[in-house]
Design an enzyme around this catalytic site. Structure first.
Site, PDB file in Angstrom:
ATOM      1  N   HIS A  94     -12.129 -11.228  38.702  1.00 13.05           N
ATOM      2  CA  HIS A  94     -12.010 -12.261  39.735  1.00 13.05           C
ATOM      3  C   HIS A  94     -13.190 -13.203  39.640  1.00 13.05           C
ATOM      4  CE1 HIS A  94     -10.975 -14.241  43.491  1.00 13.05           C
ATOM      5  NE2 HIS A  94     -12.271 -14.252  43.748  1.00 13.05           N
ATOM      6  N   ASP A 173      -5.205 -11.034  55.365  1.00 12.95           N
ATOM      7  CA  ASP A 173      -6.147 -11.965  54.748  1.00 12.95           C
ATOM      8  C   ASP A 173      -5.583 -13.381  54.738  1.00 12.95           C
ATOM      9  OD1 ASP A 173      -8.441 -12.836  53.034  1.00 12.95           O
ATOM     10  OD2 ASP A 173      -6.801 -13.195  51.645  1.00 12.95           O
ATOM     11  N   ARG A 180     -10.065 -19.275  59.155  1.00 14.91           N
ATOM     12  CA  ARG A 180     -11.449 -19.578  58.770  1.00 14.91           C
ATOM     13  C   ARG A 180     -11.562 -20.983  58.213  1.00 14.91           C
ATOM     14  NH1 ARG A 180     -12.106 -15.666  54.351  1.00 14.91           N
ATOM     15  NH2 ARG A 180     -14.097 -16.712  54.017  1.00 14.91           N
ATOM     16  N   SER A 195     -12.156 -10.712  52.148  1.00 17.97           N
ATOM     17  CA  SER A 195     -10.981 -11.477  51.736  1.00 17.97           C
ATOM     18  C   SER A 195     -10.661 -11.221  50.267  1.00 17.97           C
ATOM     19  CB  SER A 195     -11.234 -12.969  51.977  1.00 17.97           C
ATOM     20  OG  SER A 195     -10.197 -13.757  51.435  1.00 17.97           O
ATOM     21  N   LYS A 199      -7.554  -8.070  48.621  1.00 19.82           N
ATOM     22  CA  LYS A 199      -6.452  -8.366  47.695  1.00 19.82           C
ATOM     23  C   LYS A 199      -6.619  -7.624  46.371  1.00 19.82           C
ATOM     24  CE  LYS A 199      -6.965 -12.893  47.961  1.00 19.82           C
ATOM     25  NZ  LYS A 199      -7.700 -13.457  49.091  1.00 19.82           N
TER      26      LYS A 199
END
Length: 436
Positions: A94, A173, A180, A195, A199
């Site tokens: 990620h 999320d 947010r 967040s 995932k």
């Protein structure tokens, strides 16, 4: 007569108590925090109440246990994927995103070429950072939406998949992120970490490597805050049984020479063909080594897999498996505008953020989630920091389908590059490695 309120289910906690605890700097007890996330997901806790809570988190922070509990509660709001039937290790990457960050495209097939499954559930871009799915949708026929069965089948056959995350993963999320985004609390590190990691953990991968960026073109510009985010996410992964490491990487200048969608695909294919810009290769190789080490392949020769065509073979199979044509021509811009050097010397700076904003204004990004992107739009850089230029030499070319976009793009680039007289040794992209 029965009172309707009396027949409703009695909630075990009150949102106002959770808000007050965090407002006053206290740790929220685990049962109350789990309830808060669940109650918000099902609509019992209101947007104004959750807005107050997220602002309190932004101002007062959370301890490690609180972040873990919130992450677990967000995971529990939806489904969890299971790749155990594949019979081979799974590892994901990620990135927190940046200008010209196309690393997922060459990285996934490169790692998969060593017999490791790479389930890369990706997203779309918003603002100046491009989305992996937007880039791949430049390829004619390629589709992002796959069912869970299709994901499993492709991982078993090809070894790599890059696709959209299903709506069933961490729905809490999705709802919380949208809130947010409009309440000024996106920057809260506990909320960013939960967040991302909710995932990724729900995705079911065995191991995860995080590319956490800092610098002008990054989501978090400050190195110390990026380091804090990396350590928080590594701890969350470790606590959840996912082998997790992170690299802190510099996003002060654009990554590679292509900023956009179709042109970033072209550059990724160059890397898979054994070429490409040195900094893109550097980061791709560094992340591949991290991923393969966590997957039990610490001795994998990743440079050889790029040079001998193995990674390219997996790329072509991966694109075809999602109905794309790896041989098809990519979109070309209708209009171009090249900026040249007014003086000779050494390129001493190319600021990432202005170039990201300029590419966005050219049509390569979107201002709203529903906006389309222009796949051919973007910027091709002809030089990078440290290179010598002569007067009149091309520095970069703007790409667009509408020449009227060039003016505002050039406005964003005022002062975004510098040419000096002293030699420059560009800093490496990878600055630190963070482990549990």
């Amino acid at each position: 007569m029965t009172d309707p309120a009396a027949s409703a289910a009695v909630e075990p906690h009150d949102a106002i108590d959770v808000i007050r605890a965090k407002r006053d700097g206290a740790a929220v007890p685990e049962p109350a925090l789990r309830w808060m996330i669940d109650a918000y997901t099902r609509g019992y806790v209101t947007d104004p109440q959750m807005s107050a809570f997220t602002m309190a988190v932004l101002l007062n922070g959370m301890d490690r246990d609180e972040i873990r509990v919130m992450t677990e509660a967000m995971i529990a709001s939806g489904e969890r994927m299971d790749f155990s039937s594949l019979g081979k290790p799974t590892v994901d990457k990620h990135s927190t995103g940046g200008v010209g960050d196309k690393i997922t495209l060459p990285l996934a097939p490169l790692v998969a070429s060593f017999g490791v499954a790479v389930p890369q559930l990706s997203g779309r871009g918003l603002g100046h950072t491009g989305g992996t799915l937007d880039k791949l949708e430049s390829i004619p026929g390629w589709r992002a939406a796959l069912s869970n069965d299709e994901i499993l089948a492709q991982l078993a056959d090809v070894g790599a998949v890059i696709c959209a995350a299903g709506s069933g993963l961490a729905p809490a999320d999705k709802k919380l992120y949208a809130l947010r985004d409009v309440t000024g609390t996106v920057e809260a590190i506990p909320l960013i970490a939960s967040s991302i990691m909710s995932k990724k953990i729900a995705e079911g991968t065995d191991a995860l490597v995080l590319d956490v960026k800092f610098g002008s073109g990054a989501f978090i510009q400050d190195l110390d805050r990026a380091r804090e985010l990396a350590r928080t996410m590594v701890a969350l992964g470790t606590d959840s049984g996912v082998a997790t490491t992170a690299l802190l990487t510099d996003m002060s200048t654009p990554l590679g020479r292509a900023i956009g969608n179709a042109n970033e695909v072209r550059e990724s294919v160059e890397v898979l063909a054994g070429g490409g810009p040195a900094d893109v290769v550097e980061l791709t190789v560094a992340l591949a080594r991290e991923m393969l080490a966590l997957a039990g392949r610490p001795d994998a020769d990743v440079e050889k897999a790029l040079a001998d065509g193995r990674a390219m073979d997996v790329w072509r199979r991966m694109i075809r498996a999602q109905d794309g044509d790896p041989d098809a021509a990519l979109p070309q811009p209708r209009e171009t505008h090249t900026v040249t050097a007014e003086r000779g010397g050494v390129v001493t700076g190319i600021e990432a953020l202005p170039f990201g904003i300029a590419a966005w204004r050219l049509g390569a990004g979107r201002a709203r989630p529903q906006d389309p992107v222009v796949h051919a739009a973007g910027i091709d850089l002809h030089v990078q920091p440290g290179e010598t230029v002569t007067p009149g030499q091309p520095l970069f070319t703007l790409l667009a389908d509408d020449g009227a976009r060039f003016g505002r793009a050039l406005d964003a680039l005022t002062g975004a590059w510098t040419i000096g007289d002293e030699p420059l040794d560009p800093a490496p992209r990878v600055r630190e490695r963070i482990t549990a």
